[in-house]
Design a protein around this motif. Structure first.
Motif, PDB file in Angstrom:
ATOM      1  N   ASP A 206      40.340  48.491  40.501  1.00 50.30           N
ATOM      2  CA  ASP A 206      39.943  47.832  40.103  1.00 50.30           C
ATOM      3  C   ASP A 206      38.700  45.717  40.348  1.00 50.30           C
ATOM      4  OD1 ASP A 206      41.218  49.166  37.701  1.00 50.30           O
ATOM      5  OD2 ASP A 206      43.056  48.291  37.480  1.00 50.30           O
TER       6      ASP A 206
ATOM      7  N   ASN B 282      37.514  45.895  43.010  1.00 49.44           N
ATOM      8  CA  ASN B 282      36.223  46.082  43.374  1.00 49.44           C
ATOM      9  C   ASN B 282      35.249  47.136  42.427  1.00 49.44           C
ATOM     10  OD1 ASN B 282      36.768  46.350  46.739  1.00 49.44           O
ATOM     11  ND2 ASN B 282      36.821  48.968  45.802  1.00 49.44           N
ATOM     12  N   HIS B 283      36.097  46.922  41.364  1.00 47.06           N
ATOM     13  CA  HIS B 283      35.285  47.338  40.212  1.00 47.06           C
ATOM     14  C   HIS B 283      34.035  45.757  39.475  1.00 47.06           C
ATOM     15  CE1 HIS B 283      35.992  51.758  39.522  1.00 47.06           C
ATOM     16  NE2 HIS B 283      34.887  51.917  40.111  1.00 47.06           N
TER      17      HIS B 283
ATOM     18  N   GLU C  92      29.972  45.110  39.235  1.00 45.14           N
ATOM     19  CA  GLU C  92      29.450  45.234  37.733  1.00 45.14           C
ATOM     20  C   GLU C  92      28.926  44.266  37.667  1.00 45.14           C
ATOM     21  OE1 GLU C  92      32.843  46.507  34.885  1.00 45.14           O
ATOM     22  OE2 GLU C  92      33.318  47.659  35.977  1.00 45.14           O
TER      23      GLU C  92
END
Length: 72
Positions: free
Chosen positions: A60, A62-63, A67
């Motif tokens: 999470d 890293n996202h 994003e």
């Protein structure tokens, strides 16, 4: 010396070592085989939950950094 606790707590080798230490210790104190088996199972179950939580947290994190929002 810095210890990477996230990596340690999500390591199967670490938890196997903990079980490998605790099991004979309990047996040497005369704890029944049934109770030792239950305790080892609890440790492994807890380790699985900890590893999953840390792993998902890292994914999470890293996202969030990679994003872009839908508005851009």
């Amino acid at each position: 010396m810095n210890i990477d606790w996230k990596r340690k707590l999500s390591s199967r080798k670490f938890w196997a070592a903990i079980v490998g230490f605790v099991t004979p210790l309990l047996l040497s104190f005369g704890v029944s085989n049934e109770l030792v088996t239950q305790i080892a199972g609890i440790i492994i179950s807890g380790a699985t939950a900890i590893a999953y939580i840390l792993g998902e947290g890292l994914v999470d994190a890293n996202h969030v950094g990679g994003e872009k929002s839908d508005k851009e």
